[in-house]
Write a protein that holds these residues in place. Structure first.
Motif, mmCIF file in Angstrom:
data_model
loop_
_atom_site.group_PDB
_atom_site.id
_atom_site.type_symbol
_atom_site.label_atom_id
_atom_site.label_comp_id
_atom_site.label_asym_id
_atom_site.label_seq_id
_atom_site.Cartn_x
_atom_site.Cartn_y
_atom_site.Cartn_z
ATOM 1 N N VAL A 1 0.845 -1.198 0.000
ATOM 2 C CA VAL A 1 0.000 0.000 0.000
ATOM 3 C C VAL A 1 0.877 1.245 0.000
ATOM 4 N N GLY A 2 1.949 1.222 0.766
ATOM 5 C CA GLY A 2 2.866 2.357 0.800
ATOM 6 C C GLY A 2 3.472 2.631 -0.567
ATOM 7 N N ASP A 3 3.882 1.568 -1.274
ATOM 8 C CA ASP A 3 4.433 1.737 -2.621
ATOM 9 C C ASP A 3 3.396 2.331 -3.563
ATOM 10 N N GLN A 4 2.175 1.878 -3.457
ATOM 11 C CA GLN A 4 1.114 2.400 -4.323
ATOM 12 C C GLN A 4 0.821 3.868 -4.016
ATOM 13 N N LEU A 5 0.900 4.252 -2.743
ATOM 14 C CA LEU A 5 0.681 5.652 -2.375
ATOM 15 C C LEU A 5 1.778 6.549 -2.938
ATOM 16 N N VAL A 6 3.009 6.076 -2.923
ATOM 17 C CA VAL A 6 4.109 6.859 -3.489
ATOM 18 C C VAL A 6 3.863 7.085 -4.975
ATOM 19 N N ILE A 7 3.446 6.050 -5.680
ATOM 20 C CA ILE A 7 3.149 6.179 -7.109
ATOM 21 C C ILE A 7 2.018 7.178 -7.323
ATOM 22 N N LEU A 8 0.975 7.081 -6.521
ATOM 23 C CA LEU A 8 -0.162 8.000 -6.648
ATOM 24 C C LEU A 8 0.248 9.449 -6.375
ATOM 25 N N PHE A 9 0.984 9.682 -5.300
ATOM 26 C CA PHE A 9 1.410 11.036 -4.971
ATOM 27 C C PHE A 9 2.319 11.609 -6.052
ATOM 28 N N ASN A 10 3.194 10.793 -6.605
ATOM 29 C CA ASN A 10 4.062 11.264 -7.678
ATOM 30 C C ASN A 10 3.244 11.634 -8.912
ATOM 31 N N ALA A 11 2.217 10.876 -9.207
ATOM 32 C CA ALA A 11 1.355 11.188 -10.350
ATOM 33 C C ALA A 11 0.627 12.510 -10.126
ATOM 34 N N VAL A 12 0.175 12.744 -8.909
ATOM 35 C CA VAL A 12 -0.523 13.998 -8.598
ATOM 36 C C VAL A 12 0.448 15.174 -8.715
ATOM 37 N N VAL A 13 1.631 15.034 -8.168
ATOM 38 C CA VAL A 13 2.621 16.116 -8.214
ATOM 39 C C VAL A 13 2.993 16.409 -9.660
ATOM 40 N N ASN A 14 3.190 15.379 -10.470
ATOM 41 C CA ASN A 14 3.584 15.570 -11.861
ATOM 42 C C ASN A 14 2.438 16.147 -12.716
ATOM 43 N N ALA A 15 1.227 16.055 -12.241
ATOM 44 C CA ALA A 15 0.083 16.584 -12.987
ATOM 45 C C ALA A 15 0.022 18.104 -12.931
ATOM 46 N N PHE A 16 0.633 18.694 -11.905
ATOM 47 C CA PHE A 16 0.634 20.154 -11.790
ATOM 48 C C PHE A 16 1.787 20.738 -12.605
ATOM 49 N N PRO A 17 1.495 21.780 -13.317
ATOM 50 C CA PRO A 17 2.576 22.404 -14.097
ATOM 51 C C PRO A 17 3.564 23.135 -13.189
ATOM 52 N N GLY A 18 4.806 23.149 -13.621
ATOM 53 C CA GLY A 18 5.702 24.014 -12.953
ATOM 54 C C GLY A 18 6.771 23.459 -12.181
#
Length: 51
Positions: free
Chosen positions: A34-51
Motif C-alpha cells: 500500500v505504501g508503494d502504491q501511495l508513493v506512485i499515486l502522490f508522484n502522479a498527482v505532483v507531476n500533474a501540476f505544471p511548474g
C-alpha cells in the motif's frame, strides 16, 4: 492426566504464536505494498501540476 493437559496447553500456545506470526508477516507485506502504491499515486498527482 495433568501432564496431558499441560502438553495440550503448550501445543495450543505454539499454534497461536504461529498464527500471530503469520498475521504479522501478511500485515507487513500488505502495508508495504500500500505504501508503494501511495508513493506512485502522490508522484502522479505532483507531476500533474505544471511548474
Amino acid at each position: 492426566m495433568l501432564k496431558r493437559e499441560s502438553l495440550q496447553k503448550g501445543v495450543t500456545t505454539i499454534e497461536y504464536a504461529l498464527l500471530a506470526s503469520l498475521v504479522a508477516i501478511i500485515s507487513i507485506l500488505a502495508i508495504g505494498d500500500v505504501g508503494d502504491q501511495l508513493v506512485i499515486l502522490f508522484n502522479a498527482v505532483v507531476n500533474a501540476f505544471p511548474g
